[in-house]
Scaffold this active site. Structure first.
Site, mmCIF file in Angstrom:
data_model
loop_
_atom_site.group_PDB
_atom_site.id
_atom_site.type_symbol
_atom_site.label_atom_id
_atom_site.label_comp_id
_atom_site.label_asym_id
_atom_site.label_seq_id
_atom_site.Cartn_x
_atom_site.Cartn_y
_atom_site.Cartn_z
ATOM 1 C CB THR A 163 -0.983 -0.052 1.327
ATOM 2 O OG1 THR A 163 -1.487 1.272 1.593
ATOM 3 C CG2 THR A 163 -0.069 -0.314 2.411
ATOM 4 C CG ASP A 164 -1.014 5.023 -0.871
ATOM 5 O OD1 ASP A 164 -1.597 4.335 -0.207
ATOM 6 O OD2 ASP A 164 -1.583 5.782 -1.432
ATOM 7 C CD GLU A 165 -3.235 3.825 4.829
ATOM 8 O OE1 GLU A 165 -2.699 3.677 5.820
ATOM 9 O OE2 GLU A 165 -4.241 4.038 4.432
ATOM 10 C CE1 TYR B 266 -3.239 -2.358 6.130
ATOM 11 C CE2 TYR B 266 -3.078 -0.188 5.477
ATOM 12 C CZ TYR B 266 -3.184 -1.446 5.157
ATOM 13 O OH TYR B 266 -3.413 -1.584 3.950
ATOM 14 C CB ALA C 287 4.027 -0.119 11.577
ATOM 15 C CE LYS D 199 -0.557 -4.508 3.283
ATOM 16 N NZ LYS D 199 -0.834 -5.867 2.491
ATOM 17 C CG HIS E 98 -6.180 11.358 9.445
ATOM 18 N ND1 HIS E 98 -7.350 12.218 9.692
ATOM 19 C CD2 HIS E 98 -6.251 10.865 8.262
ATOM 20 C CE1 HIS E 98 -8.276 11.736 8.411
ATOM 21 N NE2 HIS E 98 -7.533 11.141 7.662
HETATM 22 P P1 NAD Z 1 -10.063 -6.346 2.830
HETATM 23 O O1 NAD Z 1 -10.258 -6.212 4.390
HETATM 24 O O2 NAD Z 1 -11.552 -6.172 2.394
HETATM 25 O O3 NAD Z 1 -10.044 -8.029 2.774
HETATM 26 C C1 NAD Z 1 -9.111 -8.825 3.464
HETATM 27 C C2 NAD Z 1 -9.227 -10.351 3.053
HETATM 28 O O4 NAD Z 1 -8.108 -11.024 3.866
HETATM 29 C C3 NAD Z 1 -10.599 -10.598 3.715
HETATM 30 O O5 NAD Z 1 -11.161 -11.727 2.907
HETATM 31 C C4 NAD Z 1 -10.017 -11.601 4.919
HETATM 32 O O6 NAD Z 1 -11.042 -12.649 5.283
HETATM 33 C C5 NAD Z 1 -8.752 -12.152 4.616
HETATM 34 N N1 NAD Z 1 -7.639 -12.548 5.739
HETATM 35 C C6 NAD Z 1 -7.425 -11.559 6.708
HETATM 36 N N2 NAD Z 1 -6.620 -12.202 7.386
HETATM 37 C C7 NAD Z 1 -6.261 -13.364 6.933
HETATM 38 C C8 NAD Z 1 -5.394 -14.534 7.307
HETATM 39 N N3 NAD Z 1 -4.852 -14.698 8.455
HETATM 40 N N4 NAD Z 1 -5.502 -15.542 6.482
HETATM 41 C C9 NAD Z 1 -6.330 -15.540 5.164
HETATM 42 N N5 NAD Z 1 -7.006 -14.617 5.026
HETATM 43 C C10 NAD Z 1 -6.997 -13.556 5.682
HETATM 44 O O7 NAD Z 1 -9.171 -5.980 2.348
HETATM 45 P P2 NAD Z 1 -8.894 -5.207 0.823
HETATM 46 O O8 NAD Z 1 -9.137 -3.734 0.906
HETATM 47 O O9 NAD Z 1 -9.355 -6.070 -0.305
HETATM 48 O O10 NAD Z 1 -7.291 -5.131 0.645
HETATM 49 C C11 NAD Z 1 -6.734 -6.341 0.138
HETATM 50 C C12 NAD Z 1 -5.144 -6.137 0.179
HETATM 51 O O11 NAD Z 1 -4.875 -4.770 -0.635
HETATM 52 C C13 NAD Z 1 -4.527 -5.786 1.470
HETATM 53 O O12 NAD Z 1 -3.200 -6.241 1.374
HETATM 54 C C14 NAD Z 1 -4.411 -4.284 1.582
HETATM 55 O O13 NAD Z 1 -3.271 -3.949 2.428
HETATM 56 C C15 NAD Z 1 -4.002 -3.748 0.223
HETATM 57 N N6 NAD Z 1 -4.452 -2.668 -0.265
HETATM 58 C C16 NAD Z 1 -5.883 -2.231 -0.228
HETATM 59 C C17 NAD Z 1 -6.184 -0.882 -0.543
HETATM 60 C C18 NAD Z 1 -7.394 -0.455 -0.409
HETATM 61 O O14 NAD Z 1 -7.689 0.847 -0.692
HETATM 62 N N7 NAD Z 1 -8.500 -1.149 0.186
HETATM 63 C C19 NAD Z 1 -5.044 0.034 -1.165
HETATM 64 C C20 NAD Z 1 -4.021 -0.467 -1.378
HETATM 65 C C21 NAD Z 1 -3.620 -1.833 -0.887
HETATM 66 O O1 DAU Z 2 -3.982 4.232 0.629
HETATM 67 C C1 DAU Z 2 -4.412 2.920 0.598
HETATM 68 C C2 DAU Z 2 -4.977 2.383 1.922
HETATM 69 O O2 DAU Z 2 -6.403 3.012 1.763
HETATM 70 C C3 DAU Z 2 -5.224 1.108 2.285
HETATM 71 O O3 DAU Z 2 -3.728 0.482 2.440
HETATM 72 C C4 DAU Z 2 -5.912 0.725 3.392
HETATM 73 O O4 DAU Z 2 -6.229 -0.725 3.519
HETATM 74 C C5 DAU Z 2 -7.389 1.206 3.062
HETATM 75 O O5 DAU Z 2 -8.366 1.110 4.339
HETATM 76 C C6 DAU Z 2 -7.339 2.767 2.771
HETATM 77 O O6 DAU Z 2 -6.842 3.392 4.173
HETATM 78 P P1 DAU Z 2 -7.315 4.836 4.273
HETATM 79 O O7 DAU Z 2 -7.135 4.947 5.978
HETATM 80 O O8 DAU Z 2 -6.962 5.877 3.365
HETATM 81 O O9 DAU Z 2 -9.125 4.741 4.160
HETATM 82 P P2 DAU Z 2 -10.501 5.048 4.924
HETATM 83 O O10 DAU Z 2 -11.455 4.743 3.857
HETATM 84 O O11 DAU Z 2 -10.287 4.484 6.345
HETATM 85 O O12 DAU Z 2 -10.186 6.549 5.035
HETATM 86 C C7 DAU Z 2 -10.220 7.404 3.847
HETATM 87 C C8 DAU Z 2 -10.095 8.779 4.579
HETATM 88 O O13 DAU Z 2 -11.560 9.015 4.914
HETATM 89 C C9 DAU Z 2 -9.149 9.116 5.344
HETATM 90 O O14 DAU Z 2 -8.442 10.431 5.287
HETATM 91 C C10 DAU Z 2 -10.081 8.860 6.876
HETATM 92 C C11 DAU Z 2 -11.232 9.720 6.474
HETATM 93 N N1 DAU Z 2 -12.552 8.906 7.136
HETATM 94 C C12 DAU Z 2 -12.472 7.793 7.104
HETATM 95 C C13 DAU Z 2 -13.507 6.958 7.439
HETATM 96 C C14 DAU Z 2 -14.003 5.408 7.844
HETATM 97 C C15 DAU Z 2 -13.316 9.873 7.559
HETATM 98 O O15 DAU Z 2 -13.312 11.165 7.578
HETATM 99 N N2 DAU Z 2 -14.477 9.312 8.016
HETATM 100 C C16 DAU Z 2 -14.780 8.018 8.277
HETATM 101 O O16 DAU Z 2 -15.535 7.498 8.849
#
Ligand code: NAD
Ligand code: DAU
Length: 338
Positions: free
Chosen positions: A124-126, A149, A151, A153, A275
């Site tokens: 992730t970019d985080e 989270y 940290a 990743k 944040h």
């Molecule tokens: P998500 O939370 O929707 O899904 C995570 C999945 O992993 C779930 O199906 C869960 O059951 C499974 N899982 C969790 N722990 C497990 C374990 N110990 N063994 C097997 N399966 C397990 O997540 P997402 O948003 O689809 O993200 C997927 C990946 O992409 C993650 O690695 C996340 O860090 C990365 N990512 C997400 C975003 C985003 O914006 N959502 C952006 C960049 C990278």
């Molecule tokens: O950048 C990639 C990441 O994006 C992934 O690695 C993470 O798994 C994914 O959860 C996401 O992280 P963020 O923290 O950016 O996503 P989130 O949707 O939780 O929050 C997006 C922004 O919105 C952030 O600035 C926090 C804010 N927020 C979020 C929620 C849930 C609010 O203001 N109110 C809210 O209720």
């Protein structure tokens, strides 16, 4: 090709499996997922009848289970499995360490033992931390994660690279910006705000709402991962971005305007600790090397996403019960208003 996709019952993993089954009808895909609160078999109900798709409910930190599958002959692994929600990591980080760090190490060790030909670590970019109003994250930006989270990743990334450098494991890392689209668990900003707007519930904005994320439609991310899987170089990192930087308030108002709901639903609440102010991706490398560019612009993607949540109300209403409500009450209802 026999592909092991971990975390395939989650948001991006399920979209990726659907994309790959459609594009490569002769690939065999194993979805290896623990089914945590975020894993949902409903996400891939349409794939269940496909003879090339198999689901196995297991934990990536369970080395016996992982080795059991790999010893059966897997060509490549795409590791999506993770605990992914920053707010949850601030309440309790232990599952994040077990899955994101230990789980990744178990997969890497087993991949080495069984001669896996390609290991894609979905990061992730985080991991880069936070930007001010200027600049972009490149693949060379030093890691500076700010939440448990991110940290966890970043630790997984370091482990993955160490397995490449020390043992020659063919690892490639992707670091993508914020995804949105169908099947995203309604605790993340966009699906939470769509569901709350539809139910006339408050939309809790953390802090001043001027935090910036770079949004990418999930199918664009899946296409990028496919390119990295087939053409990415071993030992390399590829940033993936949408080129859509927006403040959280912009996203919120877009959703409210779509539904013709009043701005009074916006509720400013106490900020998320630590944040990150702004994420922005420099995606020059993946564009130059793999010719990847996102295809879906933000307005079109958001409309498609909102329509999906409108048309699939039972999907998210089923989730927003029981444990979800408990979490929601801890997270939002008790959050101090500002
Ligand atoms: P998500 O939370 O929707 O899904 C995570 C999945 O992993 C779930 O199906 C869960 O059951 C499974 N899982 C969790 N722990 C497990 C374990 N110990 N063994 C097997 N399966 C397990 O997540 P997402 O948003 O689809 O993200 C997927 C990946 O992409 C993650 O690695 C996340 O860090 C990365 N990512 C997400 C975003 C985003 O914006 N959502 C952006 C960049 C990278
Ligand atoms: O950048 C990639 C990441 O994006 C992934 O690695 C993470 O798994 C994914 O959860 C996401 O992280 P963020 O923290 O950016 O996503 P989130 O949707 O939780 O929050 C997006 C922004 O919105 C952030 O600035 C926090 C804010 N927020 C979020 C929620 C849930 C609010 O203001 N109110 C809210 O209720």
């Amino acid at each position: 090709m026999k592909l092991l996709v971990t975390g395939g019952a989650g948001f991006i993993g399920s979209n990726f499996i659907r994309y790959m089954l459609g594009k490569y009808p002769d690939y065999e895909i194993i979805n290896f997922d623990k089914l945590t609160y975020a894993g949902n078999l409903d996400n891939l109900a349409d794939a269940e009848s496909n003879p090339n798709y198999h689901f196995i409910k297991k934990d990536i930190a369970d080395s016996k289970a992982v080795e059991g599958i790999l010893s059966d002959g897997v060509n490549a692994i795409v590791n999506f499995a993770a605990e992914t929600h920053v707010d949850r990591s601030l309440m309790n980080a232990s599952e994040f360490i077990l899955t994101n760090v230990l789980g990744t190490q178990v997969l890497l060790g087993a991949a080495l033992k069984y001669g896996i030909e390609k290991f894609i670590q979905i990061s992730t970019d985080e991991v880069y931390g936070s930007l001010d109003s200027e600049g972009y994250f490149t693949e060379d930006t030093p890691l500076a994660p700010n939440s448990p989270y991110s940290a966890s990743k970043a630790s997984a990334d370091m482990l993955a690279l160490s397995y490449h450098k020390s043992f020659g494991l063919p690892v490639t890392i992707t670091r993508c910006s914020n995804n949105y689209g169908p099947y995203q668990f309604p605790e993340k900003l966009i699906p939470l705000f769509i569901a709350n707007a539809m139910e006339d519930k408050p939309l809790p904005i953390y802090g001043d709402g001027k935090y910036i994320r770079d949004w990418i439609y999930v199918e664009d991310h899946c296409r990028a991962v496919d390119l990295v899987l087939h053409k990415g170089r071993d030992g390399e990192i590829y940033n993936i971005g949408g080129g859509n930087e927006r403040e959280n308030l912009w996203i919120t108002e877009f959703i409210l305007d779509y539904f013709h709901k009043p701005k009074s639903l916006i509720t400013y609440v106490k900020d998320r600790p630590g944040h990150d102010r702004r994420y922005a991706i420099d995606a020059t490398k993946i564009k130059a090397e793999l010719e990847f560019e996102p295809a879906v612009d933000l307005e079109t993607g958001l409309e498609k996403t909102i329509q999906w949540y409108e048309n699939n109300r039972p999907w998210w209403e089923k989730i927003r019960t029981g444990e979800y409500i408990e979490y929601y009450e801890k997270q939002y209802l008790q959050r101090e208003k500002i």
